[in-house]
Scaffold this active site. Sequence first.
Site, PDB file in Angstrom:
ATOM      1  N   LYS A  35       9.732  66.150  38.305  1.00  0.00           N
ATOM      2  CA  LYS A  35      10.198  67.521  38.068  1.00  0.00           C
ATOM      3  C   LYS A  35       9.016  68.462  37.830  1.00  0.00           C
ATOM      4  O   LYS A  35       8.986  69.588  38.349  1.00  0.00           O
ATOM      5  CB  LYS A  35      11.143  67.546  36.868  1.00  0.00           C
ATOM      6  CG  LYS A  35      11.751  68.909  36.599  1.00  0.00           C
ATOM      7  CD  LYS A  35      12.607  68.917  35.340  1.00  0.00           C
ATOM      8  CE  LYS A  35      13.913  68.177  35.542  1.00  0.00           C
ATOM      9  NZ  LYS A  35      14.816  68.355  34.364  1.00  0.00           N
ATOM     10  N   PHE A 252      37.047  86.372  29.214  1.00  0.00           N
ATOM     11  CA  PHE A 252      37.574  85.006  29.120  1.00  0.00           C
ATOM     12  C   PHE A 252      39.106  84.976  29.090  1.00  0.00           C
ATOM     13  O   PHE A 252      39.692  84.041  28.570  1.00  0.00           O
ATOM     14  CB  PHE A 252      36.989  84.257  27.918  1.00  0.00           C
ATOM     15  CG  PHE A 252      35.530  83.911  28.106  1.00  0.00           C
ATOM     16  CD1 PHE A 252      35.170  82.672  28.588  1.00  0.00           C
ATOM     17  CD2 PHE A 252      34.537  84.836  27.835  1.00  0.00           C
ATOM     18  CE1 PHE A 252      33.838  82.348  28.795  1.00  0.00           C
ATOM     19  CE2 PHE A 252      33.202  84.527  28.041  1.00  0.00           C
ATOM     20  CZ  PHE A 252      32.846  83.287  28.517  1.00  0.00           C
ATOM     21  N   GLY A 260      35.235  74.212  32.697  1.00  0.00           N
ATOM     22  CA  GLY A 260      34.343  73.082  32.917  1.00  0.00           C
ATOM     23  C   GLY A 260      32.943  73.471  32.519  1.00  0.00           C
ATOM     24  O   GLY A 260      32.738  74.328  31.676  1.00  0.00           O
ATOM     25  N   CYS A 263      28.845  73.049  28.824  1.00  0.00           N
ATOM     26  CA  CYS A 263      28.957  73.421  27.410  1.00  0.00           C
ATOM     27  C   CYS A 263      30.357  73.244  26.831  1.00  0.00           C
ATOM     28  O   CYS A 263      30.532  72.499  25.862  1.00  0.00           O
ATOM     29  CB  CYS A 263      28.506  74.870  27.217  1.00  0.00           C
ATOM     30  SG  CYS A 263      26.751  75.129  27.534  1.00  0.00           S
TER      31      CYS A 263
END
Length: 439
Positions: A35, A252, A260, A263
Amino acid sequence: MRIAMIGTGYVGLVSGACFSDFGHHVTCVDKDAGKIAALHRGEIPIFEPGLDALVASNVKAKRLEFTTDLAAPVAQADAVFIAVGTPSRRGDGHADLTYVYGAAREIAAALKGFTVVVTKSTVPVGTGDEVERLIHETNPAADVVVASNPEFLREGAAIRDFKFPDRIVVGTSDERGRKVLGDIYRPLSLNQAPLMYTARRTAELIKYAANAFLATKITFINEIADLSEKVGADVQEVARGIGLDNRIGSKFLHAGPGFGGSCFPKDTRALIKIAQDYDVQLRVVEAVLGVNDNRKRAMARKVASLSGGNLRGKTIAVLGLTFKPDTDDMREAPSIPLITGLLDLGARVRAHDPVGMEQARKELPDIEYCDDPYACVKGADAMVVVTEWVQYRTLDLERLKAELKQPVVIDLRNIYRPEDMVAHGFAYESVGRPPLQRT
C-alpha cells in the site's frame, strides 16, 4: 506542527491529507508495504472524490509523506493519531481493538519528548484508558497525553466534511493536550467550526451515539415507508413533512433498502455490546439493528413479488452495488443480501456499478458484471436500482424499455418519478410510494 498518522485506511488517509493541506507536516504510516509503495506511485487505495488530487498536491509540497517505518515519524511528532481498523470481532460483535493496542505499544516504544497520542479510530468507551496504560507499561518514562478525537466523515463527501465540520470533538481534560489539538485544528477557525472539549470517555461515546442515532432515523423512515405502502401514502412527502420540523431535520430520512457501510452496522453492534458490559439494555438500538438486517433480505422478496412471484430462470439486472454513491466501499452493502436472496430464489443476476465492481467481485463472485448499464439490462426480466448513483438518474427511459425483456423496474432508492415511469410504459415499484397503474 508535525503529525504521525498511524494507518492509511479511509480515516487515516483522508485525515492525513487534510491535515497536510492545513500546512502541517504529516507522515502516514502503514505496515502494508504494498500500500505504501502504491501511495508513493500516486495510486490511491480507496475511491473518494478529490482525494487523489489532494494527496498529490501535498506530496509535491513535501507536507505529506508515506512510510512503513513508525519509529522515526513518531519520535519527531507533536501528535500521533491512531487511525487503524476496529472491525467487529468475530463471534460477539465487540469492536476488535487488536490493531489499536498493537499501535499503542509500538508508539510507546518510539516516543521522545512530550507527545499527544490521539485515538481517531472508532473505539469503545474506556479504550483511551487502556491505550494510556499500555503506553506507560511499555515506556514508563513517556511524557504523553492520550486524547480522543473521533471522526464524523461521510464517504463520498469526506474532504468537505473534514474542512467544514459540524463540530470537532476533542476528548481530553489535560490542558497541554487541548492546546496541541487546538493548534492542529486552528486553520478551521475561519470556517467557525465549533471545537468541543469533553472528557475522553464522553468523546468516545459521542461517536457511537451519533452513528446509532442516524441509523435509527434511517430505520424509522424505512418502517414508515412500509406503512405508507399499505395505507396509500407517499413516504417522501411524509419525510418532508416531518423533516421541516427543526427538532427532527430532513437528513437521513430517505427510505431505501437499509443502511450499510463500514460504520453504522459495526458501530450499532459495538454500542449494544458496550451497553451490555455495563448491564444496560439499549432496546431501541437493538431493534434498529434487527430491523435493518431483516430489511435487506426482504428486498429480494419485493423483487420477486413484482416479477410474478417466481424468479427461477429469470434474469435480474442490478444497478448499483456499493453501499452508497461516490465510494467503492462494499462493506455491509444492501446489494449483497439482496443479490444473495435473488440467487437463492433461482434468478440469474447481472450487475453494474460505476466504481465498485472490482470490490464487489470479492463479495459476489457468482454473478455477471457489465461495464455499461444498458448492457446490464439488455434482455433482463427486471431492473433493480440499489445504489442511487447520479448516472442512473439520467438513463434514457425509452432505450431502457427497449433493452429490457420485460419493462419491470424496482426502484429501491426512489430516484425516478412514478408518473414518468408509467408514462413510458413501465411496471414500476418504488419504496413507500403508492403504485400507479400503466395506461
